[in-house]
Design a protein around this motif. Structure first.
Motif, PDB file in Angstrom:
ATOM      1  N   ASP A   1       0.855  -1.188   0.000  1.00 10.47           N
ATOM      2  CA  ASP A   1       0.000   0.000   0.000  1.00 10.47           C
ATOM      3  C   ASP A   1       0.891   1.238   0.000  1.00 10.47           C
ATOM      4  OD1 ASP A   1      -2.017   1.816   0.173  1.00 10.47           O
ATOM      5  OD2 ASP A   1      -2.517   1.425   2.265  1.00 10.47           O
ATOM      6  N   LEU A   2       1.443   1.507  -1.182  1.00  5.73           N
ATOM      7  CA  LEU A   2       2.304   2.664  -1.353  1.00  5.73           C
ATOM      8  C   LEU A   2       1.528   3.711  -2.147  1.00  5.73           C
ATOM      9  CD1 LEU A   2       5.828   1.173  -2.135  1.00  5.73           C
ATOM     10  CD2 LEU A   2       5.306   2.871  -0.396  1.00  5.73           C
ATOM     11  N   SER A   3       0.913   4.628  -1.444  1.00 10.10           N
ATOM     12  CA  SER A   3       0.129   5.675  -2.095  1.00 10.10           C
ATOM     13  C   SER A   3       0.423   7.006  -1.414  1.00 10.10           C
ATOM     14  CB  SER A   3      -1.361   5.354  -2.026  1.00 10.10           C
ATOM     15  OG  SER A   3      -1.756   5.069  -0.685  1.00 10.10           O
ATOM     16  N   PRO A   4       1.597   7.578  -1.679  1.00  3.80           N
ATOM     17  CA  PRO A   4       1.991   8.838  -1.026  1.00  3.80           C
ATOM     18  C   PRO A   4       0.973   9.948  -1.276  1.00  3.80           C
ATOM     19  CG  PRO A   4       3.845   7.827  -2.188  1.00  3.80           C
ATOM     20  CD  PRO A   4       2.630   7.072  -2.594  1.00  3.80           C
ATOM     21  N   ASP A   5       0.821  10.818  -0.288  1.00  2.31           N
ATOM     22  CA  ASP A   5      -0.151  11.915  -0.393  1.00  2.31           C
ATOM     23  C   ASP A   5       0.405  13.119  -1.125  1.00  2.31           C
ATOM     24  OD1 ASP A   5      -2.200  10.596   1.021  1.00  2.31           O
ATOM     25  OD2 ASP A   5      -1.178  11.032   2.912  1.00  2.31           O
ATOM     26  N   GLY A   6       1.683  13.101  -1.465  1.00  2.00           N
ATOM     27  CA  GLY A   6       2.278  14.228  -2.163  1.00  2.00           C
ATOM     28  C   GLY A   6       3.399  13.782  -3.067  1.00  2.00           C
ATOM     29  N   ALA A   7       3.904  14.723  -3.862  1.00  2.00           N
ATOM     30  CA  ALA A   7       5.027  14.397  -4.733  1.00  2.00           C
ATOM     31  C   ALA A   7       6.248  14.027  -3.904  1.00  2.00           C
ATOM     32  CB  ALA A   7       5.331  15.571  -5.657  1.00  2.00           C
ATOM     33  N   LEU A   8       6.475  14.765  -2.811  1.00  2.00           N
ATOM     34  CA  LEU A   8       7.580  14.478  -1.896  1.00  2.00           C
ATOM     35  C   LEU A   8       7.046  14.497  -0.465  1.00  2.00           C
ATOM     36  CD1 LEU A   8      11.189  15.845  -2.041  1.00  2.00           C
ATOM     37  CD2 LEU A   8       9.971  15.798   0.122  1.00  2.00           C
ATOM     38  N   THR A   9       7.307  13.424   0.267  1.00  2.00           N
ATOM     39  CA  THR A   9       6.864  13.314   1.661  1.00  2.00           C
ATOM     40  C   THR A   9       8.090  13.263   2.557  1.00  2.00           C
ATOM     41  OG1 THR A   9       4.938  12.042   0.952  1.00  2.00           O
ATOM     42  CG2 THR A   9       5.461  12.000   3.284  1.00  2.00           C
ATOM     43  N   THR A  10       8.105  14.118   3.589  1.00  2.00           N
ATOM     44  CA  THR A  10       9.242  14.151   4.500  1.00  2.00           C
ATOM     45  C   THR A  10       8.747  14.345   5.928  1.00  2.00           C
ATOM     46  OG1 THR A  10      11.345  15.244   5.002  1.00  2.00           O
ATOM     47  CG2 THR A  10       9.544  16.633   4.173  1.00  2.00           C
ATOM     48  N   ARG A  11       9.598  13.981   6.892  1.00  3.69           N
ATOM     49  CA  ARG A  11       9.202  14.096   8.304  1.00  3.69           C
ATOM     50  C   ARG A  11       9.788  15.314   8.978  1.00  3.69           C
ATOM     51  NH1 ARG A  11      10.056  11.028  12.509  1.00  3.69           N
ATOM     52  NH2 ARG A  11      12.185  10.637  11.860  1.00  3.69           N
ATOM     53  N   LEU A  12      11.061  15.588   8.690  1.00  5.54           N
ATOM     54  CA  LEU A  12      11.766  16.601   9.470  1.00  5.54           C
ATOM     55  C   LEU A  12      12.278  17.753   8.619  1.00  5.54           C
ATOM     56  CD1 LEU A  12      13.769  14.215  11.849  1.00  5.54           C
ATOM     57  CD2 LEU A  12      11.566  15.314  12.242  1.00  5.54           C
ATOM     58  N   GLY A  13      11.593  18.021   7.521  1.00 12.50           N
ATOM     59  CA  GLY A  13      11.930  19.192   6.735  1.00 12.50           C
ATOM     60  C   GLY A  13      13.079  18.995   5.766  1.00 12.50           C
ATOM     61  N   LEU A  14      13.231  19.965   4.863  1.00 14.38           N
ATOM     62  CA  LEU A  14      14.322  19.979   3.903  1.00 14.38           C
ATOM     63  C   LEU A  14      14.401  21.358   3.274  1.00 14.38           C
ATOM     64  CD1 LEU A  14      12.622  19.866   1.069  1.00 14.38           C
ATOM     65  CD2 LEU A  14      12.779  17.423   1.360  1.00 14.38           C
ATOM     66  N   THR A  15      15.370  21.536   2.386  1.00 11.46           N
ATOM     67  CA  THR A  15      15.564  22.805   1.689  1.00 11.46           C
ATOM     68  C   THR A  15      15.350  22.598   0.198  1.00 11.46           C
ATOM     69  OG1 THR A  15      17.173  23.572   3.327  1.00 11.46           O
ATOM     70  CG2 THR A  15      17.217  24.641   1.171  1.00 11.46           C
ATOM     71  N   VAL A  16      14.612  23.512  -0.421  1.00 11.59           N
ATOM     72  CA  VAL A  16      14.419  23.493  -1.869  1.00 11.59           C
ATOM     73  C   VAL A  16      15.122  24.719  -2.429  1.00 11.59           C
ATOM     74  CG1 VAL A  16      12.768  23.374  -3.751  1.00 11.59           C
ATOM     75  CG2 VAL A  16      12.175  22.411  -1.523  1.00 11.59           C
ATOM     76  N   LYS A  17      16.038  24.513  -3.365  1.00 11.63           N
ATOM     77  CA  LYS A  17      16.866  25.627  -3.833  1.00 11.63           C
ATOM     78  C   LYS A  17      17.199  25.476  -5.319  1.00 11.63           C
ATOM     79  CE  LYS A  17      21.067  23.254  -2.277  1.00 11.63           C
ATOM     80  NZ  LYS A  17      22.274  23.347  -1.426  1.00 11.63           N
ATOM     81  N   ASP A  18      18.037  26.423  -5.783  1.00  9.27           N
ATOM     82  CA  ASP A  18      18.487  26.456  -7.174  1.00  9.27           C
ATOM     83  C   ASP A  18      17.287  26.475  -8.122  1.00  9.27           C
ATOM     84  OD1 ASP A  18      21.078  26.335  -6.143  1.00  9.27           O
ATOM     85  OD2 ASP A  18      21.126  24.147  -6.243  1.00  9.27           O
ATOM     86  N   ASP A  19      17.359  25.647  -9.151  1.00  8.41           N
ATOM     87  CA  ASP A  19      16.281  25.593 -10.149  1.00  8.41           C
ATOM     88  C   ASP A  19      15.445  24.321 -10.000  1.00  8.41           C
ATOM     89  OD1 ASP A  19      16.994  28.024 -11.463  1.00  8.41           O
ATOM     90  OD2 ASP A  19      18.688  26.972 -12.380  1.00  8.41           O
ATOM     91  N   ALA A  20      15.438  23.763  -8.809  1.00  9.34           N
ATOM     92  CA  ALA A  20      14.662  22.539  -8.577  1.00  9.34           C
ATOM     93  C   ALA A  20      13.165  22.838  -8.679  1.00  9.34           C
ATOM     94  CB  ALA A  20      14.997  21.967  -7.207  1.00  9.34           C
ATOM     95  N   ARG A  21      12.417  21.777  -8.950  1.00  8.20           N
ATOM     96  CA  ARG A  21      10.968  21.918  -9.088  1.00  8.20           C
ATOM     97  C   ARG A  21      10.301  20.682  -8.516  1.00  8.20           C
ATOM     98  NH1 ARG A  21       7.952  20.764 -14.642  1.00  8.20           N
ATOM     99  NH2 ARG A  21       5.787  20.951 -13.962  1.00  8.20           N
ATOM    100  N   ILE A  22       9.240  20.903  -7.724  1.00  8.17           N
ATOM    101  CA  ILE A  22       8.446  19.801  -7.179  1.00  8.17           C
ATOM    102  C   ILE A  22       6.996  20.067  -7.561  1.00  8.17           C
ATOM    103  CG2 ILE A  22       7.794  18.528  -5.108  1.00  8.17           C
ATOM    104  CD1 ILE A  22      10.338  19.530  -3.773  1.00  8.17           C
ATOM    105  N   ASP A  23       6.400  19.126  -8.282  1.00  9.00           N
ATOM    106  CA  ASP A  23       5.078  19.330  -8.871  1.00  9.00           C
ATOM    107  C   ASP A  23       4.111  18.249  -8.403  1.00  9.00           C
ATOM    108  OD1 ASP A  23       2.916  20.014 -10.387  1.00  9.00           O
ATOM    109  OD2 ASP A  23       3.823  19.514 -12.330  1.00  9.00           O
ATOM    110  N   GLY A  24       3.003  18.672  -7.774  1.00  3.37           N
ATOM    111  CA  GLY A  24       2.001  17.722  -7.289  1.00  3.37           C
ATOM    112  C   GLY A  24       0.885  17.447  -8.277  1.00  3.37           C
TER     113      GLY A  24
END
Length: 375
Positions: free
Chosen positions: A129-152
């Motif tokens: 049962d692998l059905s993530p609720d988002g494009a990227l799921t994390t517990r303790l945060g992260l940094t999004v920088k440069d020209d990266a893109r995350i699309d839901g």
């Protein structure tokens, strides 16, 4: 004077004949018992060989079976168990979730089968049962920088339109339980995050979400992996073998073919497991990727499916990698925060998730009426 015939000689002859008959009978019965014993041993060895075939198929269930069409049959070929005993197993797909695994065991003398036994088992696919609720799921945060893109938004991978349903509703770009999610100037205010919402903070991103997937857990999936990798990985691409050509599932650098729908490896979705840290440099593949340590994407690596990382995820400044599907990072406490940088893209894709999870299903024998002896 009268004569009287003696009885000693006839009696002696009768006794000798009777003894001979009894001795012959004893030898016959002994010989019969020996043959019955040998036949019983041969039958047992053939039966055990057939059982070994069933066990071997279940213990080494190939994700290629999940790509079989209904009604298709595959065979393991003849496999030697011990001197004089072997089996041949057949896997037949009955419907979308049921398979019939049939195994014939043989006991041979001088290379000629003298005893055969056949058993079968009904097997069902147990999809994680692998059905993530988002494009990227994390517990303790992260940094999004440069020209990266995350699309839901529900992205249909290139050339997948014929096999994917209409796009599903968008999901959040990032699902997080604790944060913080840091966006540098190039992604100020979450400008590089798209979907139903840029960031969704929820307790659903708990640790168990990275270790338990319905009736299947992380160790079970890892134990079913067809690929065990570590360190820097590059040159991943599909390969074929044989005549007529078939997908070369024995090639460690073959992680399926998400780019060519007519390719032999189009329906091959392996489970890939890294027991430690992993760096993806170049190539492309599909399936379910499990990383026990930290994951780094440093080059133009493209992955189609689900990635579950127990540590952190980092895409370097030189990364142009793409993930079609979903990425989950547990971000274990005590480790540096992960970062999505460079020109990396994480693109949610319901179709890529669904196909990869179905392909990564684990085989489970039915508990009732699952086993039968055919002869």
């Amino acid at each position: 004077m009268s004569t009287r015939s003696g009885v000693a000689l006839p009696l002696a002859l009768f006794t000798i004949v009777l003894a001979a008959v009894m001795i012959t009978a004893v030898f016959y019965v002994g010989r019969l018992e020996q043959r019955m014993g040998n036949n019983s041993i041969a039958a047992t060895r053939a039966f055990e060989a057939a059982e070994s075939g069933i066990t071997a198929v279940l213990n080494s269930w190939s994700t290629t079976y999940s790509g079989m069409l209904i009604g298709d049959t595959r065979t393991t070929g003849q496999v030697t168990v011990a001197t004089g005993t072997n089996y041949t197993a057949y896997i037949r797909r009955l419907n979308s979730v049921l398979f019939l695994v049939q195994s014939e065991g043989r006991f041979q003398v001088g290379g000629v089968p003298v005893t055969r036994r056949q058993v079968a088992r009904l097997v069902r696919l147990l999809a994680p049962d692998l059905s993530p609720d988002g494009a990227l799921t994390t517990r303790l945060g992260l940094t999004v920088k440069d020209d990266a893109r995350i699309d839901g938004a529900d992205n249909i991978p290139p050339n997948w339109g014929f096999t994917c349903a209409a796009p599903f509703p968008s999901v959040p770009a990032i699902v997080d339980s604790a944060g913080p999610i840091i966006t540098d100037p190039n992604c100020a205010g979450g400008s590089c995050l798209t979907g139903s919402t840029p960031i969704w903070v929820t307790t659903q991103a708990r640790m168990s979400a990275y270790t338990t997937f319905g009736a299947v857990d992380f160790p079970t999936l890892a134990g079913s992996a067809e690929r065990v990798v570590s360190g820097p990985v590059s040159g991943i691409q599909p390969s074929i073998t044989g005549s007529p050509s078939q997908c070369n599932t024995g090639d460690v650098n073959n992680w399926g073919d998400p780019l060519d729908p007519s390719g032999r490896c189009w329906n091959y979705f392996p489970i890939i497991y890294s027991p430690g840290d992993l760096e993806l440099q170049s190539g492309y593949g599909q399936g379910v990727l499990l990383v026990q340590g930290n994951l780094t994407i440093s080059g133009d690596f493209r992955f189609f499916g689900v990635i579950v990382v127990q540590g952190t995820v980092t895409t370097t400044g030189t990364s142009t990698g793409r993930v079609y599907g979903a990425l989950m990072t547990a971000s274990v406490a005590g480790l540096p925060d992960g970062s999505i940088g460079g020109a990396a893209q994480i693109l949610y894709s319901h179709c890529a998730i669904d196909r990869s999870v179905t392909g990564a299903s684990v085989a489970e024998s039915l508990r009732e009426r699952g086993w039968m002896q055919l002869y």
